[in-house]
Scaffold this motif. Sequence first.
Motif, short mmCIF file in Angstrom:
data_model
loop_
_atom_site.label_atom_id
_atom_site.label_comp_id
_atom_site.label_asym_id
_atom_site.label_seq_id
_atom_site.Cartn_x
_atom_site.Cartn_y
_atom_site.Cartn_z
N ILE A 92 2.81 -3.13 -2.07
CA ILE A 92 3.06 -2.97 -3.22
C ILE A 92 1.90 -3.93 -4.19
O ILE A 92 1.59 -3.36 -5.32
CB ILE A 92 4.46 -4.21 -3.68
CG1 ILE A 92 5.41 -3.34 -3.28
CG2 ILE A 92 4.52 -4.55 -5.12
CD1 ILE A 92 6.94 -4.12 -3.80
N ALA A 93 1.33 -4.73 -3.57
CA ALA A 93 0.25 -5.64 -4.23
C ALA A 93 -1.08 -4.56 -4.23
O ALA A 93 -1.53 -4.48 -5.46
CB ALA A 93 -0.43 -6.62 -3.39
N ALA A 94 -1.41 -3.48 -3.17
CA ALA A 94 -2.12 -2.55 -3.45
C ALA A 94 -1.74 -1.75 -4.51
O ALA A 94 -2.76 -1.30 -5.15
CB ALA A 94 -2.34 -1.94 -2.18
N ALA A 95 -0.70 -1.19 -4.42
CA ALA A 95 -0.11 -0.14 -5.68
C ALA A 95 -0.46 -0.83 -6.93
O ALA A 95 -0.60 -0.09 -7.98
CB ALA A 95 1.13 0.24 -5.50
N GLN A 96 0.03 -2.09 -7.11
CA GLN A 96 -0.15 -2.75 -8.43
C GLN A 96 -1.72 -3.06 -8.89
O GLN A 96 -1.87 -2.70 -10.12
CB GLN A 96 0.58 -4.05 -8.75
CG GLN A 96 2.04 -3.67 -8.44
CD GLN A 96 2.83 -5.10 -8.92
OE1 GLN A 96 3.17 -6.04 -8.14
NE2 GLN A 96 3.36 -5.27 -9.98
N ALA A 97 -2.48 -3.10 -7.94
CA ALA A 97 -4.07 -2.93 -8.22
C ALA A 97 -4.44 -1.83 -8.87
O ALA A 97 -5.22 -1.68 -9.76
CB ALA A 97 -4.70 -3.63 -6.92
N VAL A 98 -3.86 -0.73 -8.35
CA VAL A 98 -4.08 0.70 -8.66
C VAL A 98 -3.59 0.78 -10.13
O VAL A 98 -4.44 1.33 -11.08
CB VAL A 98 -3.48 1.74 -7.83
CG1 VAL A 98 -3.51 3.15 -8.60
CG2 VAL A 98 -4.46 1.60 -6.43
N GLU A 99 -2.41 0.46 -10.35
CA GLU A 99 -1.58 0.40 -11.89
C GLU A 99 -2.47 -0.40 -12.68
O GLU A 99 -2.68 0.26 -13.79
CB GLU A 99 -0.33 -0.03 -11.66
CG GLU A 99 0.57 0.97 -10.82
CD GLU A 99 0.45 2.51 -11.24
OE1 GLU A 99 0.51 2.79 -12.46
OE2 GLU A 99 0.38 3.13 -10.29
N HIS A 100 -2.88 -1.50 -12.27
CA HIS A 100 -3.65 -2.34 -13.42
C HIS A 100 -4.84 -1.54 -13.71
O HIS A 100 -5.40 -1.63 -14.84
CB HIS A 100 -3.60 -3.64 -12.94
CG HIS A 100 -2.49 -4.33 -13.12
ND1 HIS A 100 -2.33 -5.48 -14.15
CD2 HIS A 100 -1.34 -4.35 -12.51
CE1 HIS A 100 -0.96 -6.09 -13.85
NE2 HIS A 100 -0.48 -5.27 -13.21
N TYR A 101 -5.42 -1.14 -12.70
CA TYR A 101 -6.88 -0.32 -12.94
C TYR A 101 -6.55 0.74 -13.91
O TYR A 101 -7.22 1.05 -15.11
CB TYR A 101 -7.55 0.22 -11.70
CG TYR A 101 -8.79 0.83 -11.99
CD1 TYR A 101 -10.09 0.36 -12.43
CD2 TYR A 101 -8.77 2.30 -11.86
CE1 TYR A 101 -11.01 0.96 -12.88
CE2 TYR A 101 -9.91 3.11 -12.18
CZ TYR A 101 -11.09 2.45 -12.65
OH TYR A 101 -12.31 2.98 -13.10
N GLU A 102 -5.65 1.78 -13.85
CA GLU A 102 -5.16 2.50 -14.57
C GLU A 102 -4.91 2.12 -16.08
O GLU A 102 -5.27 2.91 -17.04
CB GLU A 102 -3.96 3.36 -13.77
CG GLU A 102 -4.43 4.26 -12.63
CD GLU A 102 -3.57 5.07 -12.21
OE1 GLU A 102 -3.73 6.28 -12.18
OE2 GLU A 102 -2.35 4.79 -11.83
N ILE A 103 -4.08 1.22 -16.16
CA ILE A 103 -3.75 0.76 -17.28
C ILE A 103 -4.87 0.19 -18.24
O ILE A 103 -5.10 0.65 -19.40
CB ILE A 103 -2.74 -0.31 -17.29
CG1 ILE A 103 -1.26 -0.19 -16.77
CG2 ILE A 103 -2.49 -1.30 -18.42
CD1 ILE A 103 -0.38 -0.99 -16.24
N THR A 104 -5.88 -0.38 -17.61
CA THR A 104 -7.15 -0.49 -18.38
C THR A 104 -8.03 0.63 -18.77
O THR A 104 -8.48 0.69 -19.93
CB THR A 104 -8.01 -1.79 -17.64
OG1 THR A 104 -9.30 -1.39 -18.41
CG2 THR A 104 -8.06 -1.62 -16.23
N GLU A 160 -7.14 -1.36 4.15
CA GLU A 160 -7.26 -2.37 5.08
C GLU A 160 -6.07 -3.23 5.27
O GLU A 160 -5.79 -3.39 6.47
CB GLU A 160 -8.50 -3.23 4.72
CG GLU A 160 -9.79 -2.62 4.94
CD GLU A 160 -11.09 -3.07 4.21
OE1 GLU A 160 -12.10 -2.63 4.10
OE2 GLU A 160 -10.85 -4.02 3.33
N VAL A 161 -5.41 -3.54 4.29
CA VAL A 161 -4.24 -4.30 4.28
C VAL A 161 -3.09 -3.66 5.18
O VAL A 161 -2.28 -4.30 5.86
CB VAL A 161 -3.73 -4.81 2.80
CG1 VAL A 161 -2.33 -5.43 2.90
CG2 VAL A 161 -4.72 -5.79 2.41
N MET A 162 -2.95 -2.24 4.88
CA MET A 162 -1.91 -1.71 5.65
C MET A 162 -2.43 -1.61 7.17
O MET A 162 -1.22 -1.57 7.89
CB MET A 162 -1.91 -0.35 5.23
CG MET A 162 -1.18 -0.04 3.86
SD MET A 162 -0.62 1.45 3.50
CE MET A 162 -2.28 2.42 3.12
#
Length: 170
Positions: free
Chosen positions: A101-113, A85-87
């Motif tokens: 970048i914000a979207a990709a970092q939201a993905v990374e943080h989900y994966e990190i948890t 949606e942001v894109m």
Amino acid sequence: MAKTLHDLFLHQLKDTYFAENTILKALPAMMEKAVSTELKSALGVHLEETRGQVKRLEEVFSLVDAKPEGVECQAILGIVKEGQEVMEEFAGSDALDAGIIAAAQAVEHYEITRYGTLYAWAGQLGLDDAADLLKETLIEEENTDDILSDLAEDSINPQADEDDDGDEED
Ligand SMILES: [Fe+2]
């Protein structure tokens, strides 16, 4: 029969397998839409890493004698959809890359948890080889998150904040 921590581990493994495969499908469009060549290449590196992470999860499935399969993960579907949606909303704008970048970092943080928990549970269950594999991926996700933060702070956010006349705002 009562459910066990091992059952929970297997469920979360499937959730994470679904998430990684969803990300594998979402990353090429993010790469394509990114304007910055540095951002494109960072996402490209992570696309390759993600392929390896899927393989690593398949190894973990085999270590616990389970066949690799996903269970639908609403969380990652929501995070990816928000990114799309942001894109769309910021297509053609100076702020597009900052949004990617914000979207990709939201993905990374989900994966990190997810990987943080899987790693802890594997340790608790005495699945040491699985824990090692999960830790490897956890480190890759954290590194990707750091790379994206550096990229955002050093170049992408300042570019997104440029005036129409080209001056950078302080
Ligand atoms: Fe991943």
